[in-house]
Design a protein around this motif. Structure first.
Motif, mmCIF file in Angstrom:
data_model
loop_
_atom_site.group_PDB
_atom_site.id
_atom_site.type_symbol
_atom_site.label_atom_id
_atom_site.label_comp_id
_atom_site.label_asym_id
_atom_site.label_seq_id
_atom_site.Cartn_x
_atom_site.Cartn_y
_atom_site.Cartn_z
ATOM 1 N N UNK A 1 0.842 -1.206 0.000
ATOM 2 C CA UNK A 1 0.000 0.000 0.000
ATOM 3 C C UNK A 1 0.871 1.248 0.000
ATOM 4 N N UNK A 2 1.946 1.235 0.785
ATOM 5 C CA UNK A 2 2.858 2.381 0.840
ATOM 6 C C UNK A 2 3.585 2.572 -0.486
ATOM 7 N N UNK A 3 3.955 1.451 -1.119
ATOM 8 C CA UNK A 3 4.731 1.523 -2.357
ATOM 9 C C UNK A 3 3.919 2.080 -3.519
ATOM 10 N N UNK A 4 2.599 1.933 -3.470
ATOM 11 C CA UNK A 4 1.753 2.348 -4.582
ATOM 12 C C UNK A 4 1.647 3.864 -4.713
ATOM 13 N N UNK B 1 2.921 7.775 -2.873
ATOM 14 C CA UNK B 1 3.686 8.519 -1.870
ATOM 15 C C UNK B 1 2.762 9.100 -0.796
ATOM 16 N N UNK B 2 1.522 9.387 -1.151
ATOM 17 C CA UNK B 2 0.582 9.932 -0.169
ATOM 18 C C UNK B 2 0.229 8.886 0.876
ATOM 19 N N UNK B 3 0.128 7.623 0.456
ATOM 20 C CA UNK B 3 -0.083 6.539 1.417
ATOM 21 C C UNK B 3 1.093 6.436 2.376
ATOM 22 N N UNK B 4 2.302 6.477 1.809
ATOM 23 C CA UNK B 4 3.511 6.353 2.629
ATOM 24 C C UNK B 4 3.608 7.498 3.629
ATOM 25 N N UNK C 1 3.153 4.099 11.643
ATOM 26 C CA UNK C 1 3.034 2.709 11.185
ATOM 27 C C UNK C 1 4.296 2.327 10.432
ATOM 28 N N UNK C 2 4.917 1.229 10.815
ATOM 29 C CA UNK C 2 6.149 0.745 10.198
ATOM 30 C C UNK C 2 5.794 -0.018 8.929
ATOM 31 N N UNK C 3 6.016 0.599 7.756
ATOM 32 C CA UNK C 3 5.753 -0.082 6.488
ATOM 33 C C UNK C 3 7.043 -0.553 5.828
ATOM 34 N N UNK C 4 8.156 -0.471 6.570
ATOM 35 C CA UNK C 4 9.442 -0.947 6.044
ATOM 36 C C UNK C 4 9.707 -2.362 6.558
ATOM 37 N N UNK C 5 10.332 -2.468 7.719
ATOM 38 C CA UNK C 5 10.575 -3.790 8.297
ATOM 39 C C UNK C 5 9.260 -4.477 8.665
ATOM 40 N N UNK D 1 14.819 4.376 6.882
ATOM 41 C CA UNK D 1 13.468 3.862 6.708
ATOM 42 C C UNK D 1 13.028 3.970 5.247
ATOM 43 N N UNK D 2 13.368 5.075 4.594
ATOM 44 C CA UNK D 2 13.061 5.213 3.164
ATOM 45 C C UNK D 2 13.870 4.210 2.346
ATOM 46 N N UNK D 3 15.118 4.032 2.713
ATOM 47 C CA UNK D 3 16.026 3.084 2.064
ATOM 48 C C UNK D 3 15.456 1.662 2.128
ATOM 49 N N UNK D 4 15.072 1.225 3.318
ATOM 50 C CA UNK D 4 14.553 -0.134 3.504
ATOM 51 C C UNK D 4 13.210 -0.297 2.790
ATOM 52 N N UNK D 5 12.384 0.737 2.830
ATOM 53 C CA UNK D 5 11.104 0.697 2.127
ATOM 54 C C UNK D 5 11.312 0.457 0.634
ATOM 55 N N UNK D 6 12.238 1.170 0.022
ATOM 56 C CA UNK D 6 12.497 1.011 -1.405
ATOM 57 C C UNK D 6 12.944 -0.409 -1.740
ATOM 58 N N UNK D 7 13.705 -1.018 -0.840
ATOM 59 C CA UNK D 7 14.208 -2.365 -1.113
ATOM 60 C C UNK D 7 13.143 -3.436 -0.862
ATOM 61 N N UNK D 8 12.563 -3.431 0.330
ATOM 62 C CA UNK D 8 11.623 -4.494 0.697
ATOM 63 C C UNK D 8 10.347 -4.443 -0.141
ATOM 64 N N UNK D 9 9.806 -3.251 -0.342
ATOM 65 C CA UNK D 9 8.488 -3.128 -0.956
ATOM 66 C C UNK D 9 8.506 -2.883 -2.456
ATOM 67 N N UNK D 10 9.676 -2.493 -3.012
ATOM 68 C CA UNK D 10 9.725 -2.210 -4.449
ATOM 69 C C UNK D 10 10.834 -2.996 -5.149
#
Length: 321
Positions: free
Chosen positions: A88-91, A93-96, A104-108, A285-294
């Motif tokens: 949901x966060x990856x779809x 930027x407004x969600x993220x 809410x932790x959307x990375x790890x 957190x942005x770094x991990x989000x880009x890797x895990x979710x995208x």
């Protein structure tokens, strides 16, 4: 097909094993299990199940060689369609942005369902859905970077040149500040010596992590022939686990520093240390989000056939199922 609790696959070909084991698994109801019997460690199957089923299965070794291996495989969760909070966060930027503002932790924690994420901040799923709907009505920023649309190699290069560079640039500064603060204030706060050591351990783990990504994962993002499907699956799962460990270490640093709030009458170095740690966390957190979710999902879908098919390749150093 007649299913039994014990599935002996010793005399089947690799492709027959894959097809039969997945037929057995797909026939399970939630909470049910079966046992496979094989003539060598079926570990590659674990990674394929992890890729396709996520947390929806259990894996338990009952016998581990040297001639026979037996593993109990069970179904724990039947739903695959529900989006994770990371997706949901990856779809958008407004969600993220909304999820971050809510804590809410959307990375790890990106594998959480919407209901689980809502419960973590004491909201109902409907209340969180409403907030996401309201966020979708906000005009997207004009400088919004649509990472989802980027090519795999370009995204990997961005992570390296922006986020990895940030870690290598600011990590030594943070280490120096932590050790300087400990040296100056140890007489009144001896715990700062231990804290400085914990900061150095965290940074060392972080440096090792990004080195692994640059040496093993990112070359495959630029040239898929350098990273086989089996190795890609194993490497992605390993890096995901490391992200979780780094997240735990970061959470502990945040706890010790009272959410990066320095004590009253703190010196400039003390204030700067907390500010630098907070900035590192935001970047990480942005770094991990880009890797895990995208990045990771994009990589796994690139292979031909993709990793979520029921074909698993043999490769050097990795035995067949």
């Amino acid at each position: 097909m007649i299913f039994s609790n014990l599935l002996d696959v010793c005399n089947l070909t690799t492709q027959e094993k894959i097809r039969t084991i997945f037929e057995y698994f797909d026939a399970l109801s939630e909470g049910e299990s079966f046992i496979i019997k094989n003539d060598h460690d079926p570990k590659p199957l674990y990674f394929q199940l992890l890729t396709e089923k996520g947390d929806g299965f259990q894996w338990e070794y009952l016998e581990s060689g040297p001639q026979i291996w037996q593993v109990r495989i069970g179904r724990t969760h039947v739903s695959k369609a529900e989006e994770t909070i990371g997706e949901i966060a990856a779809k958008d930027i407004r969600n993220a942005s909304l999820l971050k503002s809510l804590g809410i932790d959307f990375c790890c924690g990106g594998k959480q369902t919407l209901a689980e994420a809502a419960a973590s901040i004491e909201l109902t799923e409907s209340e969180l859905q409403l907030k996401l709907g309201q966020a979708a009505k906000i005009e997207a920023p004009t400088n919004y970077l649509n990472f989802e649309s980027w090519e795999l190699d370009f995204l990997a290069a961005y992570i390296k040149n922006v986020h990895h560079y940030y870690i290598r640039e600011h990590g030594p500064v943070i280490s120096n500040l932590a050790n300087r603060v400990a040296m100056v204030h140890a007489s009144e706060q001896p715990e700062l010596v231990t804290f400085a050591k914990e900061v150095d351990v965290f940074l060392a783990d972080l440096y090792n992590h990004i080195d692994t990504e640059e040496k093993q994962l990112f070359p495959g993002a630029h040239n898929l022939s350098m990273l086989t499907t089996a190795n890609a699956c194993q490497l992605v799962q390993y890096l995901r686990y490391e992200h979780g460990d780094l997240g735990d270490e970061l959470q502990e640093l945040r706890r010790i520093t009272n959410n990066y709030v320095p004590p009253k009458n703190a010196c400039y170095s003390y204030i700067s240390l907390h500010a630098q740690l907070k900035a590192l966390e935001n970047d990480l957190l942005q770094h991990i989000h880009l890797e895990i979710n995208i990045l990771f999902p994009k990589l796994l879908k690139t292979y031909d056939p993709p990793l979520d098919s029921k074909t698993f390749y043999e490769d050097e150093g990795i035995s067949s199922i």
